[in-house]
Design an enzyme around this catalytic site. Structure first.
Site, mmCIF file in Angstrom:
data_model
loop_
_atom_site.group_PDB
_atom_site.id
_atom_site.type_symbol
_atom_site.label_atom_id
_atom_site.label_comp_id
_atom_site.label_asym_id
_atom_site.label_seq_id
_atom_site.Cartn_x
_atom_site.Cartn_y
_atom_site.Cartn_z
ATOM 1 N N HIS A 269 -9.467 0.927 4.815
ATOM 2 C CA HIS A 269 -8.179 1.125 5.505
ATOM 3 C C HIS A 269 -8.393 2.044 6.708
ATOM 4 O O HIS A 269 -9.218 2.954 6.666
ATOM 5 C CB HIS A 269 -7.161 1.728 4.538
ATOM 6 C CG HIS A 269 -5.771 1.708 5.096
ATOM 7 N ND1 HIS A 269 -5.316 2.657 5.983
ATOM 8 C CD2 HIS A 269 -4.755 0.833 4.922
ATOM 9 C CE1 HIS A 269 -4.066 2.363 6.325
ATOM 10 N NE2 HIS A 269 -3.697 1.263 5.698
ATOM 11 N N GLY B 19 2.413 2.069 10.701
ATOM 12 C CA GLY B 19 3.349 3.173 10.533
ATOM 13 C C GLY B 19 4.052 3.581 11.813
ATOM 14 O O GLY B 19 4.704 4.623 11.865
ATOM 15 N N GLU C 131 -6.788 4.442 7.792
ATOM 16 C CA GLU C 131 -6.601 5.879 7.537
ATOM 17 C C GLU C 131 -7.865 6.473 6.919
ATOM 18 O O GLU C 131 -8.188 7.635 7.147
ATOM 19 C CB GLU C 131 -5.354 6.089 6.668
ATOM 20 C CG GLU C 131 -4.095 5.870 7.506
ATOM 21 C CD GLU C 131 -2.916 5.273 6.777
ATOM 22 O OE1 GLU C 131 -2.879 5.314 5.540
ATOM 23 O OE2 GLU C 131 -2.009 4.750 7.468
ATOM 24 N N GLU D 217 -5.423 -5.158 10.546
ATOM 25 C CA GLU D 217 -4.404 -4.138 10.762
ATOM 26 C C GLU D 217 -4.690 -3.388 12.064
ATOM 27 O O GLU D 217 -5.488 -2.437 12.067
ATOM 28 C CB GLU D 217 -4.395 -3.147 9.600
ATOM 29 C CG GLU D 217 -4.110 -3.770 8.256
ATOM 30 C CD GLU D 217 -3.523 -2.762 7.289
ATOM 31 O OE1 GLU D 217 -2.401 -2.992 6.826
ATOM 32 O OE2 GLU D 217 -4.154 -1.735 7.020
ATOM 33 N N GLY E 277 2.791 -1.209 4.300
ATOM 34 C CA GLY E 277 2.882 0.205 3.948
ATOM 35 C C GLY E 277 4.323 0.597 3.693
ATOM 36 O O GLY E 277 4.876 0.383 2.615
ATOM 37 N N GLY E 278 4.964 1.151 4.720
ATOM 38 C CA GLY E 278 6.312 1.712 4.580
ATOM 39 C C GLY E 278 7.316 0.812 3.878
ATOM 40 O O GLY E 278 8.060 1.262 2.996
ATOM 41 N N SER F 33 3.418 -2.312 10.363
ATOM 42 C CA SER F 33 4.867 -2.328 10.576
ATOM 43 C C SER F 33 5.527 -3.661 10.206
ATOM 44 O O SER F 33 6.495 -4.075 10.848
ATOM 45 C CB SER F 33 5.204 -1.934 12.010
ATOM 46 O OG SER F 33 4.767 -0.601 12.267
ATOM 47 N N ASN G 186 0.877 -1.179 0.000
ATOM 48 C CA ASN G 186 0.000 0.000 0.000
ATOM 49 C C ASN G 186 0.910 1.222 0.000
ATOM 50 O O ASN G 186 1.483 1.573 1.026
ATOM 51 C CB ASN G 186 -0.883 -0.047 1.259
ATOM 52 C CG ASN G 186 -1.739 1.188 1.408
ATOM 53 O OD1 ASN G 186 -1.889 1.977 0.466
ATOM 54 N ND2 ASN G 186 -2.307 1.370 2.592
ATOM 55 N N TRP G 187 1.025 1.834 -1.172
ATOM 56 C CA TRP G 187 1.987 2.942 -1.311
ATOM 57 C C TRP G 187 1.495 4.239 -0.679
ATOM 58 O O TRP G 187 2.250 5.164 -0.492
ATOM 59 C CB TRP G 187 2.320 3.163 -2.786
ATOM 60 C CG TRP G 187 3.081 2.026 -3.421
ATOM 61 C CD1 TRP G 187 3.457 0.850 -2.819
ATOM 62 C CD2 TRP G 187 3.555 1.950 -4.770
ATOM 63 N NE1 TRP G 187 4.147 0.062 -3.726
ATOM 64 C CE2 TRP G 187 4.218 0.705 -4.927
ATOM 65 C CE3 TRP G 187 3.482 2.810 -5.866
ATOM 66 C CZ2 TRP G 187 4.799 0.311 -6.126
ATOM 67 C CZ3 TRP G 187 4.063 2.416 -7.074
ATOM 68 C CH2 TRP G 187 4.719 1.187 -7.197
ATOM 69 N N LYS G 188 0.205 4.325 -0.437
ATOM 70 C CA LYS G 188 -0.398 5.526 0.159
ATOM 71 C C LYS G 188 -0.077 6.787 -0.660
ATOM 72 O O LYS G 188 0.125 6.688 -1.866
ATOM 73 C CB LYS G 188 0.041 5.680 1.618
ATOM 74 C CG LYS G 188 -0.134 4.409 2.437
ATOM 75 C CD LYS G 188 0.006 4.656 3.908
ATOM 76 C CE LYS G 188 0.069 3.335 4.636
ATOM 77 N NZ LYS G 188 0.026 3.493 6.072
HETATM 78 C C1 PEP Z 1 -0.743 -0.002 5.992
HETATM 79 O O1 PEP Z 1 -0.810 1.160 5.701
HETATM 80 O O2 PEP Z 1 -1.633 -0.768 5.599
HETATM 81 C C2 PEP Z 1 0.385 -0.451 6.796
HETATM 82 C C3 PEP Z 1 0.308 -1.644 7.307
HETATM 83 O O3 PEP Z 1 1.427 0.412 6.962
HETATM 84 P P1 PEP Z 1 2.863 0.095 7.648
HETATM 85 O O4 PEP Z 1 3.340 -1.203 7.048
HETATM 86 O O5 PEP Z 1 3.729 1.240 7.260
HETATM 87 O O6 PEP Z 1 2.629 -0.023 9.096
#
Ligand code: PEP
Length: 251
Positions: A95, A173, A97, A167, A234-235, A213, A9-11
Site C-alpha cells: 500500500h 484519501g 502508505e 492506486e 479506504g474512507g 477516493s 481497507n479500514w487502516k
Molecule cells: C486506500 O487506502 O487504499 C484508499 C483507496 O483510500 P481512500 O478510498 O480513502 O482514498
C-alpha cells in the site's frame, strides 16, 4: 469474465466495538450478494474478532500487512501463518502508505508477496504513482518498476491468487478521484505488462482494482471500464451504507 472484487481497507481506524458492528452490518447487507467478491481488511488487533463475525459468510477478511519470515525475533511483526490461523484470506501488500510513510521498497514487498502465496494468503498488491511522477510524465515507468520488483520470481500459477490494485497516490484519501479514462489508461498498461510477463490467460484472469477516493457516486463510471475489475476502498469502507453503495453500483 472477471468477477468484480471490492475490498475495504479500514487502516488505523475504529475501536473494537465499532469494528465488530461494522463487520456485522456488512455481513447482513451482503448476504444476498452472489455476483461480487467482498473483503474487509481491519487493523491487526481486530482481525480475530472480525474473522469470527465473517466466518461462513460471503464477506472475506484480509490483513493490511504481514511479514516475510515464519517466526522468531521480529518484534511487532505478524506472520502469514498467524493470519491463516485466525481465518484471514487476503493480505494488502505494498500500500502506498507503507511504501511512502513506512519506507517499504519493491524488494521487501516482493518477499512478502512470495511468503503470503507460499502460506496460502492471497495478496492484494498495490501499485501507484505520486503526483510529481504523474506531472513528470513518468507514471508508466514507475508502475512498470513496481510490477517488475513486487512480482519478481512469481509464476503464472501464483498469479491465480494475486489481485492488483492501482492506486494513484494523489487520489488516496484526498477526494480527488482519477477519471475513469485516467484509471483505465493505467489498468490497460498493467494488463499489457501482465500479458508480456505471464501470458494472455493470466492477464485476462487477473483482477485489477482501482483505489483512490472511490465512493458510490463514482464507482460505476470506474468499474464500467474494460480493465477495471473492482475497487480497493479506504474512507468509504468505514460505513455500511457507503460501502454497500459501491458494491451495489458495480453489479
Ligand atoms: C486506500 O487506502 O487504499 C484508499 C483507496 O483510500 P481512500 O478510498 O480513502 O482514498
Amino acid at each position: 469474465m472477471r468477477r468484480p472484487f471490492i475490498a475495504g481497507n479500514w487502516k488505523m481506524n475504529m475501536d473494537k466495538a465499532g469494528a465488530v458492528a461494522l463487520a456485522q452490518g456488512l455481513v447482513e447487507a451482503c448476504k444476498d450478494i452472489a455476483d461480487v467478491d467482498v473483503a474487509i481488511c481491519p487493523p491487526f488487533v481486530y482481525l480475530d474478532a472480525v474473522c469470527q463475525v465473517c466466518k461462513g459468510t460471503n464477506v472475506a477478511v484480509g490483513a493490511e500487512n504481514c511479514y516475510f519470515e515464519d517466526n522468531g525475533a521480529f518484534t511487532g511483526e505478524i506472520s502469514v501463518a498467524m493470519l491463516k490461523d485466525i481465518g484471514a484470506t487476503y493480505v494488502i501488500l505494498g500500500h502506498s502508505e507503507r511504501r511512502n510513510i513506512i519506507g517499504e521498497c519493491n524488494e521487501l514487498i516482493n518477499k512478502k508477496v512470495k511468503k503470503a502465496l507460499a502460506g496460502g494468503l492471497k495478496p492484494i498488491l498495490c501499485i501507484g504513482e505520486l503526483l510529481e511522477t504523474r506531472k513528470a510524465g513518468k507514471t508508466m515507468d514507475v508502475i512498470k518498476d513496481q510490477l517488475e520488483g513486487s512480482l519478481a520470481d512469481l509464476t503464472a500459477e501464483d498469479m491465480a491468487n494475486v489481485t492488483l490494485a492501482y492506486e494513484p497516490v494523489w487520489a488516496i484519501g484526498t477526494g480527488e478521484v482519477a477519471t475513469p479514462e485516467q484509471a483505465e489508461e493505467v489498468h490497460a498498461f498493467v494488463r499489457d505488462w501482465l500479458t508480456n510477463r505471464f501470458g494472455a490467460e493470466v492477464a485476462q484472469n487477473t483482477r485489477i482494482q482501482y483505489g483512490g477516493s472511490v465512493k458510490a457516486s463514482n464507482a460505476q463510471g470506474l468499474i464500467g471500464k474494460e480493465d477495471i475489475d473492482g475497487a480497493l476502498v479506504g474512507g468509504a469502507s468505514l460505513k455500511v451504507d457507503a460501502f454497500m453503495g459501491i458494491i451495489n453500483n458495480c453489479r
